[in-house]
Structure formats: structure tokens, C-alpha cells
Scaffold this active site. Structure first.
Site, PDB file in Angstrom:
ATOM      1  N   LEU A  25       0.802  -1.234   0.117  1.00 63.68           N
ATOM      2  CA  LEU A  25      -0.068   0.062   0.061  1.00 63.68           C
ATOM      3  C   LEU A  25       0.773   1.321  -0.109  1.00 63.68           C
ATOM      4  O   LEU A  25       0.725   2.158  -0.636  1.00 63.68           O
ATOM      5  CB  LEU A  25      -0.998   0.079   1.448  1.00 63.68           C
ATOM      6  CG  LEU A  25      -2.452  -0.663   1.156  1.00 63.68           C
ATOM      7  CD1 LEU A  25      -2.941  -0.735   2.547  1.00 63.68           C
ATOM      8  CD2 LEU A  25      -3.105  -0.145   0.249  1.00 63.68           C
ATOM      9  N   ASP A  66      -0.297  -7.512  -3.930  1.00 63.35           N
ATOM     10  CA  ASP A  66      -0.065  -6.179  -3.945  1.00 63.35           C
ATOM     11  C   ASP A  66      -0.074  -5.605  -5.279  1.00 63.35           C
ATOM     12  O   ASP A  66      -0.378  -4.364  -5.499  1.00 63.35           O
ATOM     13  CB  ASP A  66       1.520  -6.120  -3.513  1.00 63.35           C
ATOM     14  CG  ASP A  66       1.544  -6.158  -1.669  1.00 63.35           C
ATOM     15  OD1 ASP A  66       0.709  -5.403  -1.284  1.00 63.35           O
ATOM     16  OD2 ASP A  66       2.588  -6.507  -1.324  1.00 63.35           O
ATOM     17  N   GLU A 125       9.218  -3.207  -5.059  1.00 65.04           N
ATOM     18  CA  GLU A 125       8.845  -3.254  -3.621  1.00 65.04           C
ATOM     19  C   GLU A 125       9.568  -4.829  -3.251  1.00 65.04           C
ATOM     20  O   GLU A 125       9.261  -5.701  -4.125  1.00 65.04           O
ATOM     21  CB  GLU A 125       7.568  -3.592  -3.382  1.00 65.04           C
ATOM     22  CG  GLU A 125       7.050  -3.825  -2.046  1.00 65.04           C
ATOM     23  CD  GLU A 125       5.465  -4.353  -2.100  1.00 65.04           C
ATOM     24  OE1 GLU A 125       4.586  -4.080  -2.773  1.00 65.04           O
ATOM     25  OE2 GLU A 125       5.166  -5.159  -0.824  1.00 65.04           O
ATOM     26  N   THR A 154      10.987   2.438  19.582  1.00 66.13           N
ATOM     27  CA  THR A 154      11.816   2.469  18.297  1.00 66.13           C
ATOM     28  C   THR A 154      13.023   1.670  18.324  1.00 66.13           C
ATOM     29  O   THR A 154      13.471   1.634  17.127  1.00 66.13           O
ATOM     30  CB  THR A 154      12.773   3.937  18.534  1.00 66.13           C
ATOM     31  OG1 THR A 154      13.424   3.968  19.201  1.00 66.13           O
ATOM     32  CG2 THR A 154      11.605   5.017  18.687  1.00 66.13           C
ATOM     33  N   CYS A 168     -17.502 -15.863 -10.733  1.00 64.74           N
ATOM     34  CA  CYS A 168     -16.669 -17.170 -11.204  1.00 64.74           C
ATOM     35  C   CYS A 168     -17.567 -18.485 -10.675  1.00 64.74           C
ATOM     36  O   CYS A 168     -18.469 -18.719 -10.940  1.00 64.74           O
ATOM     37  CB  CYS A 168     -15.416 -17.061 -10.760  1.00 64.74           C
ATOM     38  SG  CYS A 168     -14.219 -18.190 -11.786  1.00 64.74           S
ATOM     39  N   LEU A 169     -16.869 -18.754  -9.407  1.00 70.47           N
ATOM     40  CA  LEU A 169     -17.644 -19.730  -8.876  1.00 70.47           C
ATOM     41  C   LEU A 169     -19.137 -19.421  -8.456  1.00 70.47           C
ATOM     42  O   LEU A 169     -19.871 -20.094  -8.415  1.00 70.47           O
ATOM     43  CB  LEU A 169     -17.049 -20.198  -7.603  1.00 70.47           C
ATOM     44  CG  LEU A 169     -17.574 -21.456  -6.635  1.00 70.47           C
ATOM     45  CD1 LEU A 169     -17.588 -22.683  -7.375  1.00 70.47           C
ATOM     46  CD2 LEU A 169     -16.869 -21.704  -5.421  1.00 70.47           C
ATOM     47  N   GLU A 224     -16.488 -30.479 -10.935  1.00 71.36           N
ATOM     48  CA  GLU A 224     -15.421 -30.239  -9.943  1.00 71.36           C
ATOM     49  C   GLU A 224     -15.731 -31.025  -8.574  1.00 71.36           C
ATOM     50  O   GLU A 224     -15.034 -31.298  -7.736  1.00 71.36           O
ATOM     51  CB  GLU A 224     -15.279 -28.808  -9.776  1.00 71.36           C
ATOM     52  CG  GLU A 224     -14.269 -28.302  -8.679  1.00 71.36           C
ATOM     53  CD  GLU A 224     -13.832 -26.918  -8.647  1.00 71.36           C
ATOM     54  OE1 GLU A 224     -14.837 -26.254  -9.245  1.00 71.36           O
ATOM     55  OE2 GLU A 224     -13.171 -26.641  -7.961  1.00 71.36           O
ATOM     56  N   HIS A 231     -13.582 -12.370 -13.600  1.00 70.95           N
ATOM     57  CA  HIS A 231     -13.570 -11.977 -12.087  1.00 70.95           C
ATOM     58  C   HIS A 231     -13.529 -10.242 -12.352  1.00 70.95           C
ATOM     59  O   HIS A 231     -12.358  -9.565 -12.597  1.00 70.95           O
ATOM     60  CB  HIS A 231     -12.385 -12.190 -11.712  1.00 70.95           C
ATOM     61  CG  HIS A 231     -12.401 -13.524 -10.996  1.00 70.95           C
ATOM     62  ND1 HIS A 231     -12.570 -14.066  -9.673  1.00 70.95           N
ATOM     63  CD2 HIS A 231     -12.013 -14.625 -11.900  1.00 70.95           C
ATOM     64  CE1 HIS A 231     -12.223 -15.225  -9.667  1.00 70.95           C
ATOM     65  NE2 HIS A 231     -12.044 -15.752 -10.818  1.00 70.95           N
ATOM     66  N   GLU A 233     -13.802  -8.106 -10.369  1.00 68.88           N
ATOM     67  CA  GLU A 233     -13.210  -7.210  -8.984  1.00 68.88           C
ATOM     68  C   GLU A 233     -11.697  -6.734  -9.510  1.00 68.88           C
ATOM     69  O   GLU A 233     -11.166  -5.939  -8.929  1.00 68.88           O
ATOM     70  CB  GLU A 233     -13.055  -8.159  -7.941  1.00 68.88           C
ATOM     71  CG  GLU A 233     -12.351  -9.377  -7.953  1.00 68.88           C
ATOM     72  CD  GLU A 233     -13.125 -10.596  -8.441  1.00 68.88           C
ATOM     73  OE1 GLU A 233     -13.915 -10.389  -9.367  1.00 68.88           O
ATOM     74  OE2 GLU A 233     -12.678 -11.584  -8.178  1.00 68.88           O
TER      75      GLU A 233
HETATM   76  N1  GLN Z   1     -13.426 -23.832  -9.308  1.00 69.95           N
HETATM   77  C1  GLN Z   1     -14.207 -23.063 -10.283  1.00 69.95           C
HETATM   78  C2  GLN Z   1     -13.304 -23.313 -11.675  1.00 69.95           C
HETATM   79  O1  GLN Z   1     -12.060 -23.742 -11.550  1.00 69.95           O
HETATM   80  C3  GLN Z   1     -14.243 -21.791 -10.053  1.00 69.95           C
HETATM   81  C4  GLN Z   1     -12.830 -20.767 -10.195  1.00 69.95           C
HETATM   82  C5  GLN Z   1     -12.980 -19.546  -9.562  1.00 69.95           C
HETATM   83  O2  GLN Z   1     -13.824 -19.251  -8.975  1.00 69.95           O
HETATM   84  N2  GLN Z   1     -11.927 -18.723  -9.689  1.00 69.95           N
HETATM   85  O3  GLN Z   1     -13.797 -23.169 -12.688  1.00 69.95           O
END
Ligand code: GLN
Length: 537
Positions: free
Chosen positions: A18, A70, A140, A188, A381-382, A405, A507, A509
Site C-alpha cells: 500500500l 500487492d 517493492e 523505536t 466465477c464460482l 468439480e 472476475h 473485481e
Molecule cells: N473452481 C471453479 C473453476 O475452476 C471456479 C474458479 C474460480 O472461482 N476462480 O472453474
């Protein structure tokens, strides 16, 4: 070209990443082009094969590199686009050196840590500098001074700094000044020892960023300055933030870190305009509205396992001027106590990515609860696979529907392994990874939110929606709003008859920033906020 090296002392988890990212923010806002890079001393080639319990989140880049979390801070705090060049592990260094040795490239020499390993590390700094053409490269070094495996990296940056000369390289050391309750004071000594350790190997840090829970008073700063041989003003207080990590750049600016960096590196640039950051902080500290979001996961007790997800949620909050309280929910709690009870009081449910069977049924119950109660749902994803299984079982009546899976012999494999994965035997770096294009269907919520029909999003998975079930799902109102350009892979789904039930195989995010909140998170938090306005008492 200028170089800043950020090392860490005393303990890990001080927020070195950070700090490095925040220095990047300040320099970028002064008009400089920055590049950020992380060196990780562990021997794994990348963190992709490590459990989140070991390492926290694996952050995925556009080019498919699985990297340290990071790098997520670097992308969120600056405008730099990162590639696999930006994260180097000892595993990669040794792999390269050993390959060179097998190729006969060392011409009969004995291969040694110094110079061969350290040269390899230095090459990586140069390579990043050359490819990015940045004004300043910030590197870093992971771990803490004194770690055995970190030594080659410290030696490499020492040599590198020597080579480029005094006004071209700068050492910043992030250290800890603990508050000792019994004595009622900050101490310190650990900082002094950590700096002494660095000086022993030839590195004299020029700026000390002191992480502390209490203000660092003048006498202490004087003491650290004297014992550690840095100017008084270079002893910088970095207190725990009150509200948000996005305060760190402003905190460092107040301590004039960017002034000092520019002076030391002879960079003649104007002061930064940090007003956009101040506005972000304002929205985080004093939002107009509030919502509560339940994140249903499996690594909930770990602060770092869903880092980018939590950040993206807070960005969705910024976009809606909405403070978000995140309720972190262990999926197994839902299995034990029921979704009704555990999810009472949340205005939105998010199921993030994950691997392995534990907690899956709890997540399925969470998706069912959100679908039936018309509660906003965002699956990542999942989380998309979970939504698919739930819909199959409870709407389409596909008894025992599952992902192969978790249940290889399921009668209804609604989620199955990607064809491209069937022959894969090696575990490291072999998933479907990185940015892939996705086409959004006209008239869908996804297309409306993005305001686009083609988007590029980052992936990390081996399983996918099984096309044998596509028609059945479609007929029942399960909308395939995003597909791969060839139409073969399902990338985004949503429910027609629901205020906000949307999930992606990718993803999102990883692409959200405080100043550019991701459209799907913006939409999700917006929907959750609407829900709080209309929720029956
Ligand atoms: N396990 C699931 C897959 O491989 C989802 C993977 C995940 O959520 N990144 O497809």
C-alpha cells in the site's frame, strides 16, 4: 530513469504494498509516469499454486499472470497496466538461471548466487524500465529484512543502486514502531535494529516510513533520525488509517514524502493535485446512504483472501455515494443455521470465486435465498457456477445437478470442465487465465451497465457452463447475457424476472478502481441500495 526500492522491516503485514502504491499515486499525480514491481522471495514460481490460507488472494493480470495481491493495489492506486514482468519470485529467478545453465550460457563458469542470481534480478528491473519507459520504477521487496531468502534481492538492489548513482536510486524502508501497553509508549528499538540489519548488507535507507498505532511524537522522530542516520523529516509517520486504505496517499503527502522523493531523485515536477482522492475519501467517510452486503465465502476469516472483491464493493459504494458494511459470512454457517437466519438484514448477496467442495451447499442456499427473495445477487466465477447449479436444481427440477468439480458422477453436470482443460495435467499456470473478450447481448442488464457490447475481463477457472443445458435454462428465464465471441462459452448470466441477479464467469473485481468503479459492482450496490428503500418493514 529513477528507481525507488521499498523494503520492509520488523514484521510482515505492515502494508508495504500500500505504501509503495501510494508513493506511486503521489508521483503520478505530479505528472510522472510510474511503473511498480514486486519481488517475492518465496520459491513458488507464482502464487497460483498456493492456498489462500498461505498467501491471500491471487491477483490475475490481463496477460494471465497469477500474481501477488500487492499488484492489485498497484493497479487500483495508479493507472499503470501490469504484466507478468511486474512480479518476480525467487522461483522464476532460479528457473531462469537453471535454464541458462542447462543451455550452456554461463560458458563453463561456476554458477553462483552472486553474480548470476543477483544479475538475473537486476535484469528484471532494467527490463521493466525499458519496456514501460516510466520516469520512475518503484520496486517493492517482499518479506522482511533478515529473511534468508530475501538476501539475494537485497544484494541485487544494492548493486543496482550503486550502478545508477546516488540521485537515481532511493531506498525507502517501511518499519514498525510498536506501542507497548505496559510501558504506555511507542518503542523505536525494533526500527533501529531493522535499519542496522539493512546497513550491514550495504543499504542505507533514506526515508523511514514508520507504521504505528499512535502519533509519532517529535522526540521519537528525533531519536529514530539520530540512531538510523536519516534526516528528521525523513522519519515519516504512517498511522493506521481511520476509514480507508485510500487515505494512505494523502497521509504520506501530509508528511511530505513526495517532496522528499522528488528532492532526493532530482525530479523537478509540480506539486500533486490530490482533489480527486479527497473526493473519494469524502464519499467513503460521509456517504449519503448505507447498505449491508453479505459476502458468502470459504476463506472468510482471512483478511486477504477476497481483497479485490472487498475493494470493488467499496468502489461500487463510491459510485452510489453509499457506505457499504460488508458482512463476511462463512458458507458453512448457512449450512448449519439456514440462509433465512444468516442472511437476515443484508440488502445484497455476493458469492465470490473459489475452489474445492467445502461450503458449496451453503453458497447454493445463499443463491436460492437471493433468487426467491428478489435480493440483489452478484456471482463471481464460482459464484456464477453456484447460481447455475441452484437454478438447475430448484427451478428446472434437475435433481442432483452439480459441477463435476465437486461431484464427478452427478446425473446433471450443469457445470463441467472446459474442453481445453481436459488434457491438462500440470497444476501451475494452466487454468483459463487472463483477459478474454466477451460479447454482451442487446437489451440485457449487463449490456446496459457496461454501456458496451464487447468487454474484456480477466479469468481464472477450469470449469464452465455445460452447453447441453443451455436451451432448458434459457426457456426458464435464465438469460445468457454474455458469451465468448465464438458463442461457445457462457461468460455472464442474469435472471429476467429479478431486480438484480447477475453473475459472471470472469472476475470483474480485478478491474475496479476507486476512481473507476466497475460497472457490475456499481449496478449491484445500486440495486442493493434500491432494495433498502423499498424493503418491507
Ligand atoms: N473452481 C471453479 C473453476 O475452476 C471456479 C474458479 C474460480 O472461482 N476462480 O472453474
Amino acid at each position: 530513469m529513477k528507481y525507488i526500492f521499498v523494503t520492509g522491516g520488523v514484521i510482515s503485514s505492515l502494508g508495504k504494498g500500500l505504501t509503495a502504491a501510494s508513493i506511486g499515486t503521489l508521483l503520478e499525480n505530479r505528472g510522472l509516469k510510474v511503473a511498480l514491481q514486486k519481488f517475492d522471495p518465496y520459491l513458488n514460481v507464482d502464487p497460483g499454486t498456493m492456498s489462500p490460507f498461505q498467501h491471500g488472494e491471487v491477483y490475475v493480470l490481463d496477460d494471465g499472470a497469477e500474481t501477488d495481491l500487492d499488484l492489485g493495489h498497484y493497479e487500483r492506486f495508479t493507472h499503470t497496466k501490469l504484466t507478468r514482468l511486474n512480479n518476480l519470485t525467487s522461483g522464476q529467478v532460479y528457473q531462469a538461471v537453471l535454464n541458462n545453465e542447462r543451455d550452456g550460457k554461463y560458458l563453463g563458469k561456476t554458477v553462483q548466487v552472486i553474480p548470476h542470481v543477483t544479475d538475473e534480478i537486476q535484469n528484471r528491473i532494467k527490463l521493466l524500465a525499458e519496456t514501460t519507459k516510466a520516469d520512475v520504477v518503484i520496486t517493492e521487496i517482499g518479506g522482511t529484512t533478515g529473511d534468508i531468502e530475501g538476501l539475494p534481492f537485497l544484494e541485487a538492489i544494492r548493486e543496482f543502486a550503486q550502478d545508477v548513482g546516488p540521485h537515481n536510486a532511493l531506498f525507502v524502508h517501511v518499519t514498525y514502531v510498536p506501542f507497548i501497553k505496559a510501558a504506555g509508549e511507542l518503542k523505536t528499538k525494533p526500527t533501529q535494529q531493522s535499519v542496522a540489519k539493512l546497513r550491514e548488507i550495504g543499504i542505507a535507507p533514506q526515508i523511514l516510513i514508520c507504521r504505528c498505532e499512535r502519533p509519532l511524537e517529535k522526540e521519537l522522530r528525533l531519536k529514530i533520525s539520530m540512531f538510523c542516520n536519516v534526516p528528521f523529516e525523513a522519519v515519516v509517520e504512517e498511522k493506521d488509517v481511520d476509514h480507508s486504505i485510500y487515505e494512505v496517499p494523502l497521509m504520506l503527502q501530509r508528511e511530505r514524502v513526495d517532496d522528499q522523493v522528488c528532492r532526493a531523485l532530482h525530479l523537478d515536477v509540480p506539486a500533486p493535485d490530490m482533489s480527486p482522492w479527497q473526493e473519494i475519501i469524502r464519499k467513503l467517510i460521509a456517504p449519503q446512504h448505507r447498505v449491508r452486503i453479505g459476502v458468502v465465502g470459504k476463506y472468510i476469516e482471512l483478511q486477504d483472501a477476497y481483497k479485490s472483491v472487498y475493494e470493488a464493493i467499496s468502489h461500487g459504494g463510491i459510485a452510489n455515494d453509499c457506505g457499504v458494511a460488508i458482512e463476511k459470512i462463512e458458507a458453512e454457517e448457512i449450512e448449519k443455521h439456514g440462509a433465512d437466519k444468516v442472511l437476515a438484514g443484508v440488502s445484497g448477496v455476493l458469492v465470490p470465486g473459489g475452489f474445492g467442495e467445502r461450503g458449496i451447499e451453503g453458497k447454493i442456499q445463499a443463491a436460492q435465498f437471493a433468487r426467491e427473495r428478489k435480493l440483489p445477487y452478484l456471482g463471481l466465477c464460482l459464484g456464477m457456477q453456484i447460481a447455475t447449479i441452484e437454478f438447475g436444481r430448484n427451478v428446472l427440477g434437475l435433481k442432483g445437478a452439480h459441477s463435476t468439480e465437486f461431484e464427478p458422477n452427478t446425473p446433471h453436470p450443469v457445470i463441467a470442465m472446459l474442453d481445453s482443460q481436459l488434457k491438462v495435467t500440470k497444476k501451475g499456470g494452466t487454468m483459463r487465465l487472463g483477459a478474454q473478450p466477451c460479447q454482451l447481448a442487446v437489451g440485457t442488464k449487463a449490456a446496459r451497465l457496461y454501456g458496451a457490447f464487447v468487454v474484456n475481463e480477466r479469468h481464472r477457472h477450469r470449469f464452465e457452463f455445460n452447453n447441453a443445458y443451455r436451451e432448458k435454462y434459457q426457456k426458464a428465464g435464465f438469460v445468457f447475457s454474455g458469451l465468448s465471441p465464438d458463442g461457445k462459452l457462457v461468460e455472464v448470466i442474469e435472471l429476467a424476472d429479478h431486480p438484480f441477479f447477475l453473475a459472471s464467469q470472469f472476475h470483474p473485481e480485478f478491474l475496479s478502481k476507486p476512481h473507476q468503479p466497475h460497472p457490475l459492482f456499481r449496478g449491484f450496490i445500486g440495486a442493493a441500495h434500491q432494495r433498502t428503500l423499498h424493503r418491507p418493514a
